[in-house]
Write a protein that holds these residues in place. Structure first.
Motif, mmCIF file in Angstrom:
data_model
loop_
_atom_site.group_PDB
_atom_site.id
_atom_site.type_symbol
_atom_site.label_atom_id
_atom_site.label_comp_id
_atom_site.label_asym_id
_atom_site.label_seq_id
_atom_site.Cartn_x
_atom_site.Cartn_y
_atom_site.Cartn_z
ATOM 1 N N ALA A 199 3.628 6.628 8.885
ATOM 2 C CA ALA A 199 4.484 7.802 8.733
ATOM 3 C C ALA A 199 3.907 8.802 7.738
ATOM 4 C CB ALA A 199 5.890 7.382 8.296
ATOM 5 N N LEU A 200 3.003 8.343 6.859
ATOM 6 C CA LEU A 200 2.327 9.242 5.927
ATOM 7 C C LEU A 200 0.865 9.466 6.296
ATOM 8 C CD1 LEU A 200 3.631 8.254 2.372
ATOM 9 C CD2 LEU A 200 4.270 10.232 3.748
ATOM 10 N N TYR A 201 0.174 8.414 6.734
ATOM 11 C CA TYR A 201 -1.278 8.487 6.876
ATOM 12 C C TYR A 201 -1.780 8.340 8.308
ATOM 13 C CZ TYR A 201 -1.414 8.290 1.819
ATOM 14 O OH TYR A 201 -1.240 8.577 0.498
ATOM 15 N N GLY A 202 -0.893 8.155 9.273
ATOM 16 C CA GLY A 202 -1.332 8.119 10.655
ATOM 17 C C GLY A 202 -1.927 6.783 11.056
ATOM 18 N N ALA A 203 -3.004 6.831 11.839
ATOM 19 C CA ALA A 203 -3.557 5.644 12.477
ATOM 20 C C ALA A 203 -4.071 4.618 11.473
ATOM 21 C CB ALA A 203 -4.687 6.050 13.425
ATOM 22 N N ASP A 204 -4.013 3.348 11.886
ATOM 23 C CA ASP A 204 -4.682 2.214 11.248
ATOM 24 C C ASP A 204 -3.935 1.614 10.067
ATOM 25 O OD1 ASP A 204 -6.653 2.915 13.104
ATOM 26 O OD2 ASP A 204 -7.779 4.069 11.621
ATOM 27 N N ALA A 205 -2.707 2.064 9.784
ATOM 28 C CA ALA A 205 -1.977 1.561 8.614
ATOM 29 C C ALA A 205 -0.854 0.619 9.025
ATOM 30 C CB ALA A 205 -1.438 2.721 7.784
ATOM 31 N N LEU A 206 -1.120 -0.328 9.953
ATOM 32 C CA LEU A 206 -0.099 -1.283 10.377
ATOM 33 C C LEU A 206 0.268 -2.232 9.245
ATOM 34 C CD1 LEU A 206 -1.783 -0.504 13.117
ATOM 35 C CD2 LEU A 206 -0.535 -2.429 14.072
ATOM 36 N N ALA A 207 -0.751 -2.840 8.620
ATOM 37 C CA ALA A 207 -0.495 -3.797 7.540
ATOM 38 C C ALA A 207 -0.220 -3.102 6.225
ATOM 39 C CB ALA A 207 -1.682 -4.749 7.393
ATOM 40 N N GLY A 208 -0.878 -1.972 5.999
ATOM 41 C CA GLY A 208 -0.707 -1.259 4.740
ATOM 42 C C GLY A 208 -1.887 -0.353 4.450
ATOM 43 N N VAL A 209 -1.969 0.088 3.200
ATOM 44 C CA VAL A 209 -2.985 1.048 2.774
ATOM 45 C C VAL A 209 -3.608 0.573 1.468
ATOM 46 C CG1 VAL A 209 -3.387 3.406 1.953
ATOM 47 C CG2 VAL A 209 -1.871 3.009 3.896
ATOM 48 N N VAL A 210 -4.925 0.696 1.383
ATOM 49 C CA VAL A 210 -5.655 0.529 0.128
ATOM 50 C C VAL A 210 -6.218 1.895 -0.235
ATOM 51 C CG1 VAL A 210 -7.629 -0.523 -1.012
ATOM 52 C CG2 VAL A 210 -6.227 -1.887 0.557
ATOM 53 N N ASN A 211 -5.737 2.475 -1.318
ATOM 54 C CA ASN A 211 -6.157 3.807 -1.756
ATOM 55 C C ASN A 211 -6.882 3.686 -3.090
ATOM 56 O OD1 ASN A 211 -6.512 6.560 -1.927
ATOM 57 N ND2 ASN A 211 -4.386 7.021 -2.451
ATOM 58 N N ILE A 212 -8.175 3.959 -3.077
ATOM 59 C CA ILE A 212 -9.004 3.851 -4.277
ATOM 60 C C ILE A 212 -9.012 5.202 -4.981
ATOM 61 C CG2 ILE A 212 -11.338 3.436 -5.128
ATOM 62 C CD1 ILE A 212 -11.668 1.573 -2.650
ATOM 63 N N ARG A 238 9.730 6.219 9.388
ATOM 64 C CA ARG A 238 9.842 5.326 8.234
ATOM 65 C C ARG A 238 11.141 5.625 7.511
ATOM 66 N NH1 ARG A 238 7.369 6.442 2.430
ATOM 67 N NH2 ARG A 238 7.878 4.505 1.371
ATOM 68 N N LEU A 239 11.894 4.602 7.127
ATOM 69 C CA LEU A 239 13.077 4.820 6.320
ATOM 70 C C LEU A 239 13.317 3.632 5.410
ATOM 71 C CD1 LEU A 239 16.157 3.607 7.984
ATOM 72 C CD2 LEU A 239 14.509 4.488 9.603
ATOM 73 N N SER A 240 13.843 3.917 4.226
ATOM 74 C CA SER A 240 14.133 2.853 3.265
ATOM 75 C C SER A 240 15.242 3.317 2.333
ATOM 76 C CB SER A 240 12.885 2.481 2.459
ATOM 77 O OG SER A 240 12.477 3.562 1.636
ATOM 78 N N ALA A 241 15.890 2.341 1.719
ATOM 79 C CA ALA A 241 16.947 2.623 0.743
ATOM 80 C C ALA A 241 16.801 1.653 -0.415
ATOM 81 C CB ALA A 241 18.327 2.491 1.379
ATOM 82 N N LYS A 242 17.060 2.131 -1.627
ATOM 83 C CA LYS A 242 16.936 1.301 -2.829
ATOM 84 C C LYS A 242 18.178 1.491 -3.688
ATOM 85 C CE LYS A 242 13.884 2.369 -6.060
ATOM 86 N NZ LYS A 242 14.542 2.378 -7.395
#
Length: 641
Positions: free
Chosen positions: A144-157, A394-398
């Protein structure tokens, strides 16, 4: 190699010589090794940093203190300490597995931008550790933020930026495996120059490592001889409300190894790549908004021979993204984004040159409904020139209840068909098998639900996360019955969207500060995976993974212990061919000690794989164990100017 080892010894002796003119009383830089209460994150909220406790996702930050607790071999080594991640790391290449998802389902970014690499993939082995300020890891779908390939998650260095003051440092490391293989020499240096308006940063890293053989009598090497050179330059220009950061990177890999043919004759193998990257970020701060635009151009020229002959890659990528962050009210923020990416790739084993253009639009709303309740809702639209479009919400609540927080979330994600899956053409088994691509492939898709609870007490932090994912349209190879190969006796395999899976897991993390200078962090992950096509477990993951990090700092001394254990790791061994999947267990422990003579000079040393455990064959990358292969000793020094 001998020169680098000699340099290491000289640096150590130089540092020791400073003892006579240094005070060994309490040293601020050593005493500050404890973990900070406030950690900022950029990956989950485009255009602005936010506190990690405000993030509505499962996030872990590997900061400089964690990086310095390790031997400093590479970025993959550092990332392997994170919860939910398992890495295969041969030194020349690496693979990332997150939460039981396959390699390729984790998006790798540097400062929010993608990188090029061999075969159209980005490899963590090609990122300079000297450049890393911190690593932000988001577990869970982020398309929802980064498009393709982020099924499991993101590693941003996140790379180091110019800081507006003059300073420099140099680090020299020497090491060797217990069997005298894997002689290592690493030299890293960085410097920043300038003032508040214009500043510059430079980084360089040279890495030379000899090959490694578990069995000294064999011809084939288990780990390659590494020869890598990195260089980067960045600047920061700040004029009032506007900031422009630009960056250039160069990476040169010339790794070699020795394989063996079926008659046990030596075969020369190699991995060569030159990668260039130019990127930039422009910020503008308005009265009630932020404008964040990033751009990048990358190019890789690679030549690889892993025993099947030369395979070349020419790959270039251009990317432009712009995010408008509007502070609509005191408790409502709206983010609008637009972006484009174009790729051109030519690989010698492809049936054609390929290109792909991707345009995207995104929207995210962040709403603090009350002092305790907040929500995040977002959606992204992607259009691709070669396979169609995708919409990912994507949606979430805290809800915060004192020192305890509850979070629920849902997200969808997708992986674009890889160029290799679409256009590859491989001959294997001496010509008996042909594996060919399929240009009609569709994206792999996932739907993930997550429930989390966290509690922060006096001297500790406890988090419990449960996640469940359904994955459809998984790409796998299967016999091609509609277009058989020629001659008829040849077995023909074609990539197809034929598999589906479900993955569920529980992650428990605990961070303790039981005494001054002492930090203990541990995690346990339980995974339950199923290939719904066969009813069997998914391969390449452990059922139970445990990780432990202990740091103790007293005056000028720092002591570090890092341990990882994998129980019931399920995969097939590399030999014999077509061997069935099996379970294995593996535990590895690393230790390090450092001494700060003063604020500018540090001496360190340690042992990786203290118990000298051999990695099980089914955990290895095509029969290659994780670097460094066995018990490994190192010593080094850092000097700041």
């Amino acid at each position: 190699m001998k020169f680098l080892m000699t340099c290491t010894a000289c640096a150590v002796l130089s540092a020791m010589a400073q003892t006579a003119i240094s005070e060994t009383a309490d040293i601020d830089t050593a005493a500050d090794q404890g973990y900070e209460d406030t950690i900022m994150v950029t990956t989950t909220s485009l255009g602005q940093e936010e506190k990690i406790e405000d993030v509505q996702a499962s996030v872990e930050i590997i900061d400089q203190k964690m990086i310095q607790s390790l031997s400093g071999r590479s970025v993959p080594q550092v990332l392997n300490e994170a919860t939910g991640l398992t890495l295969k790391d041969t030194g020349s290449s690496s693979q990332v597995y997150m939460r039981g998802f396959d390699d390729g389902h984790t998006l790798i970014l540097v400062d929010g931008l993608r990188r090029t690499g061999k075969y159209g993939s980005s490899d963590l082995s090609g990122i300079m550790l000297e450049d890393v300020e911190r690593i932000e890891i988001v577990r869970g779908p982020m398309s929802a933020l980064y498009g393709a390939d982020a099924l499991a998650g993101v590693v941003n260095i996140i790379t180091k930026k110019a800081v507006g003051e003059d300073r420099a440092s140099i680090t020299i490391i020497g090491g060797m495996a217990e069997n005298k293989d894997r002689e290592t020499g690493i030299v890293r240096a960085s410097a920043t120059l300038g003032g508040e308006t214009v500043s510059h940063t430079f980084s360089v890293e040279v890495k030379e490592r000899d090959e490694y053989r578990l069995d000294q009598s064999t011809i084939a090497t288990d780990l390659p001889k590494e020869s890598k050179k990195f260089f980067s330059y960045g600047n920061n220009i700040k004029l009032g409300d506007d900031t422009l950061q630009t960056r250039f990177e160069f990476w040169d890999q010339d790794d070699t190894s020795t394989g063996a043919d079926r008659f046990s004759n030596p075969v020369a193998e190699y991995e060569k790549e030159k990668r260039y990257q130019f990127s930039g970020i422009y910020y503008h701060v308005g009265d009630n908004y932020l404008l964040d635009t990033n751009f990048g151009y990358g190019k890789s020229d690679a030549d690889v021979d892993r025993g099947s002959g030369s395979e070349t890659t020419k790959y270039s990528q251009m990317e432009l993204n712009s995010y408008f962050r509007h502070f609509t009210t005191d408790n409502v923020t709206n983010i609008f984004g637009i972006g484009a990416k174009h790729e051109d790739i030519e690989v010698s084993m492809y049936t054609q040159e390929a290109d792909r253009t991707n345009y995207n639009l995104l929207y995210q709303n962040e709403w603090d409904i009350t002092d305790n309740l907040s929500t995040v809702v977002g959606v992204r639209y992607d259009d691709f020139s070669d396979f169609g479009s995708a919409i990912t919400p994507r949606l979430s609540a805290k809800y915060d209840f004192g020192d305890t927080e509850f979070r629920i979330g849902y997200g969808e994600a997708f992986k674009a068909p890889h160029f290799t899956n679409m256009y590859g053409y491989f001959v294997r088994g001496g010509g008996s098998t042909i594996i060919e691509g399929n240009p009609d492939l569709q994206p792999e898709e996932s739907k993930t639900y997550e429930v989390a609870v966290g509690h922060k007490g006096d001297g500790y932090r406890l988090d419990l996360v449960y996640h469940y994912s359904k994955v459809d349209n998984l790409i796998n190879s299967a016999p091609n019955l509609t277009d058989p190969c020629l001659p008829p006796a040849t077995r023909c395999i074609k990539y197809q969207n034929i598999d589906k899976a479900k993955i569920s897991g529980t992650e428990l993390t605990l961070t303790l500060y039981p005494a001054d200078g002492l930090t203990v962090k541990g995690s346990i992950e339980y995974l339950d995976t199923e290939d719904e096509t066969t009813g069997e477990r998914l391969t390449e993951s452990a059922r139970i993974t445990g990780k432990l990090h202990i740091a103790y700092v007293r005056n000028a001394m720092s002591y570090f212990l890092n341990a990882k254990t994998y129980q019931d790791y399920y995969a097939a061994p590399s030999l014999p061919r077509n061997a069935p999947n099996e379970n294995s267990d593996y535990t590895v422990v690393d230790a390090k000690v450092s001494y700060a003579f003063d604020e500018d000079i540090e001496l360190f040393g340690g042992v990786d794989n203290i118990m000298n455990k051999q990695m099980p064959d089914n955990m290895q990358l095509h029969g290659t164990p994780n670097d460094p292969g066995e018990r490994y000793f190192y010593i080094g020094s850092t000097i700041k100017f």
